[in-house]
Design an enzyme around this catalytic site. Structure first.
Site, PDB file in Angstrom:
ATOM      1  N   LYS A  78       0.861  -1.187   0.000  1.00  0.00           N
ATOM      2  CA  LYS A  78       0.000   0.000   0.000  1.00  0.00           C
ATOM      3  C   LYS A  78       0.885   1.221   0.000  1.00  0.00           C
ATOM      4  O   LYS A  78       1.994   1.201   0.546  1.00  0.00           O
ATOM      5  CB  LYS A  78      -0.884   0.021   1.261  1.00  0.00           C
ATOM      6  CG  LYS A  78      -2.147   0.829   1.081  1.00  0.00           C
ATOM      7  CD  LYS A  78      -3.180   0.011   0.329  1.00  0.00           C
ATOM      8  CE  LYS A  78      -4.492   0.717   0.188  1.00  0.00           C
ATOM      9  NZ  LYS A  78      -5.545  -0.221  -0.264  1.00  0.00           N
TER      10      LYS A  78
HETATM   11  P1  NAD Z   1     -13.194   7.490  -2.631  1.00  0.00           P
HETATM   12  O1  NAD Z   1     -12.189   8.515  -2.341  1.00  0.00           O
HETATM   13  O2  NAD Z   1     -13.695   7.336  -4.026  1.00  0.00           O
HETATM   14  O3  NAD Z   1     -14.489   7.717  -1.694  1.00  0.00           O
HETATM   15  C1  NAD Z   1     -14.428   7.830  -0.297  1.00  0.00           C
HETATM   16  C2  NAD Z   1     -15.792   8.289   0.209  1.00  0.00           C
HETATM   17  O4  NAD Z   1     -15.782   8.284   1.635  1.00  0.00           O
HETATM   18  C3  NAD Z   1     -16.174   9.713  -0.205  1.00  0.00           C
HETATM   19  O5  NAD Z   1     -17.581   9.769  -0.449  1.00  0.00           O
HETATM   20  C4  NAD Z   1     -15.830  10.539   1.042  1.00  0.00           C
HETATM   21  O6  NAD Z   1     -16.576  11.732   1.137  1.00  0.00           O
HETATM   22  C5  NAD Z   1     -16.229   9.548   2.119  1.00  0.00           C
HETATM   23  N1  NAD Z   1     -15.574   9.824   3.393  1.00  0.00           N
HETATM   24  C6  NAD Z   1     -14.272  10.102   3.624  1.00  0.00           C
HETATM   25  N2  NAD Z   1     -14.070  10.314   4.939  1.00  0.00           N
HETATM   26  C7  NAD Z   1     -15.264  10.128   5.525  1.00  0.00           C
HETATM   27  C8  NAD Z   1     -15.710  10.208   6.869  1.00  0.00           C
HETATM   28  N3  NAD Z   1     -14.865  10.538   7.862  1.00  0.00           N
HETATM   29  N4  NAD Z   1     -17.019   9.970   7.119  1.00  0.00           N
HETATM   30  C9  NAD Z   1     -17.869   9.664   6.115  1.00  0.00           C
HETATM   31  N5  NAD Z   1     -17.512   9.580   4.836  1.00  0.00           N
HETATM   32  C10 NAD Z   1     -16.233   9.820   4.555  1.00  0.00           C
HETATM   33  O7  NAD Z   1     -12.590   6.111  -2.087  1.00  0.00           O
HETATM   34  P2  NAD Z   1     -12.963   4.631  -2.527  1.00  0.00           P
HETATM   35  O8  NAD Z   1     -12.019   4.205  -3.580  1.00  0.00           O
HETATM   36  O9  NAD Z   1     -14.432   4.524  -2.741  1.00  0.00           O
HETATM   37  O10 NAD Z   1     -12.550   3.821  -1.214  1.00  0.00           O
HETATM   38  C11 NAD Z   1     -13.411   3.699  -0.090  1.00  0.00           C
HETATM   39  C12 NAD Z   1     -12.914   2.563   0.803  1.00  0.00           C
HETATM   40  O11 NAD Z   1     -12.878   1.348   0.042  1.00  0.00           O
HETATM   41  C13 NAD Z   1     -11.505   2.749   1.360  1.00  0.00           C
HETATM   42  O12 NAD Z   1     -11.435   2.145   2.635  1.00  0.00           O
HETATM   43  C14 NAD Z   1     -10.653   1.957   0.397  1.00  0.00           C
HETATM   44  O13 NAD Z   1      -9.429   1.532   0.981  1.00  0.00           O
HETATM   45  C15 NAD Z   1     -11.576   0.796   0.114  1.00  0.00           C
HETATM   46  N6  NAD Z   1     -11.274   0.079  -1.123  1.00  0.00           N
HETATM   47  C16 NAD Z   1     -11.260   0.724  -2.322  1.00  0.00           C
HETATM   48  C17 NAD Z   1     -10.995   0.004  -3.486  1.00  0.00           C
HETATM   49  C18 NAD Z   1     -11.045   0.626  -4.843  1.00  0.00           C
HETATM   50  O14 NAD Z   1     -10.945  -0.114  -5.842  1.00  0.00           O
HETATM   51  N7  NAD Z   1     -11.224   1.929  -4.977  1.00  0.00           N
HETATM   52  C19 NAD Z   1     -10.697  -1.370  -3.393  1.00  0.00           C
HETATM   53  C20 NAD Z   1     -10.726  -1.991  -2.151  1.00  0.00           C
HETATM   54  C21 NAD Z   1     -11.016  -1.247  -1.017  1.00  0.00           C
END
Ligand code: NAD
Length: 416
Positions: free
Chosen positions: A105
């Site tokens: 990561k």
């Molecule tokens: P992103 O940046 O597209 O979206 C994150 C969302 O969370 C946004 O809507 C933001 O406003 C919200 N957010 C951030 N802080 C917050 C808080 N304190 N309270 C409430 N909402 C909050 O990110 P993403 O890619 O959708 O990733 C989200 C999660 O999924 C992360 O934990 C990431 O590690 C995990 N993840 C993502 C992927 C991927 O392919 N993008 C894969 C596996 C896991």
């Protein structure tokens, strides 16, 4: 009660699973430490001509099963501890869904909301220069995570390729299709969360049609999950972003919310039936709660008040170790992150395979492969849970992941 951070949570999860699996002491000791973490400082010329220095990391946790693989996040809370935990979770995730990868990561400490596009591009390119010594198509393959996207991956691919002297699309996954990205990658994590939610409902005997679902986070993962669950006639009653949550007991118009957010809209400005807080969302009475934002949001306090019938962890590490124990005592099943959000890394693997063969697959083929791998892992987790009399699903998933990674170490041995 003071709760521990993500790395301690991950180590506690490992210790808990260890009771149910036979792993050599020396190998288990090796599994607790990242192989390496590169820390870099990134001087960037800002739009006003000033220079700012950003701190960033790339952690490679365990590479016994194959090249390191894991996302890159841009967030003010990035720290060495956080990337280590996230890299560890990637290791257990790739092992659980049986991909030939290790876990990594990376992250930059920054607030991308306060940076211009051109500053983000400079930062991304400088970061790539900083970590290019340890990444590569056969060594470590980054992907998007919080606040990074296909555009970011294209900049990383370009910068790496400039140094190599030829195009190297397979150095990152989650790229735009125009530079070697696969069909289905943008939706992959949310599609995987949806498949796992469907499997979970089937296991619990809950009908997905008309089931009430609350989703925290409406970014890549949360918005796709909301959309696909709505397509399956589930009632997505609440979603949130960092500015707050919106609620409609009859189900939100997910498409309209998506259009608002795609236009750089914040949910606090959405014309909603009702605005509620993120805490209200986490504790509301629903058939499933899907945290899809950041880690450590389900604390002991939240766990004691949580009313959902099941938690499906779309985010990485959303439930603290102590909170998970509270939910276990309260008989609330938690489908662990290392399975629920594995759709992203599965389709990243498929992208990497296509790039390596210079061949591309149709969307249907990608989605079929994703579903097959995810449902196999779900069934294996359930089988371990039931056969070994393990107290919770996460521990069951960890026994498989730890065993597979430990076996790889066992065969490879200790050098020198
Ligand atoms: P992103 O940046 O597209 O979206 C994150 C969302 O969370 C946004 O809507 C933001 O406003 C919200 N957010 C951030 N802080 C917050 C808080 N304190 N309270 C409430 N909402 C909050 O990110 P993403 O890619 O959708 O990733 C989200 C999660 O999924 C992360 O934990 C990431 O590690 C995990 N993840 C993502 C992927 C991927 O392919 N993008 C894969 C596996 C896991």
């Amino acid at each position: 009660m003071t709760e521990t951070g993500p790395l301690d949570n991950m180590l506690a999860q490992m210790e808990q699973a260890r009771e149910y699996v036979d792993i050599d002491d020396g190998i288990f000791e090796r599994l607790k430490y990242p192989e390496r973490t590169l820390s870099v400082s990134l001087p960037v010329e800002m739009d006003d001509g000033s220079v700012e220095v950003f701190e960033a990391y790339r952690c490679q946790f365990d590479g016994a099963r194959g090249p390191f693989k894991g996302g890159i996040r841009y967030h003010p809370n990035v720290s060495e501890e956080e990337v280590s935990a996230l890299a560890g979770w990637m290791t257990w995730k790739t092992a659980l869904v049986d991909l030939p990868f290790g876990g990594a990561k990376g992250g930059i400490i920054c607030n991308p909301k306060e940076l211009s596009q051109s500053e983000i591009e400079q930062l991304t390119r400088r970061y790539t220069e900083g970590i290019r010594r340890i990444i590569g198509p056969d060594t470590d393959i980054p992907a998007p995570d919080v606040n990074t996207n296909p555009r970011t991956m294209a900049w990383i691919m370009d910068t790496y390729s400039v140094y190599q002297g030829y195009a190297v699309p397979e150095v990152v996954t989650g790229k735009p299709p125009e530079v070697g990205g696969t069909a289905g990658r943008v939706e992959a994590t949310g599609r995987g969360v949806t498949i796992v939610t469907e499997e979970t409902f089937e296991y619990l005997g809950t009908d997905i049609a008309d089931a009430d679902i609350a989703i925290q986070g409406f970014g890549n993962v949360g918005s796709v999950t909301a959309q696909l669950l709505a397509e399956r006639d589930a009632n997505v009653v609440a979603v949130s972003d960092v500015t707050g949550a919106i609620y409609d007991p009859d189900g939100l118009d997910v498409e309209a919310v998506g259009a608002h957010v795609a236009n750089d809209g914040r949910l606090e400005d959405y014309d909603a039936h009702e605005h509620i807080s993120n805490d209200d969302l986490l504790t509301m009475n629903v058939d499933a709660l899907i945290p899809a934002a950041i880690e450590d949001v389900i604390t002991v306090d939240v766990a004691e008040r949580l009313q959902a019938d099941v938690v499906v962890e779309a985010a990485n590490g959303p439930t603290t170790f102590d909170a998970a124990n509270v939910l276990k005592e309260r008989d609330v099943p938690v489908v662990p992150d290392i399975l629920a959000n594995a759709g992203g890394v599965i389709v990243s693997y498929l992208e990497w395979v296509q790039n390596s063969q210079q061949y591309s697959w149709e969307l249907e083929e990608v989605n079929r492969d994703l579903e097959a791998r995810l449902t196999t892992a779900f069934d294996e987790m359930l089988a371990a849970y039931e056969q070994k009399d393990i107290p919770d699903l996460r521990t069951a998933a960890y026994t498989l992941a730890l065993e597979r990674t430990a076996d790889a170490h066992e065969y490879r041995g200790l050098f020198p």
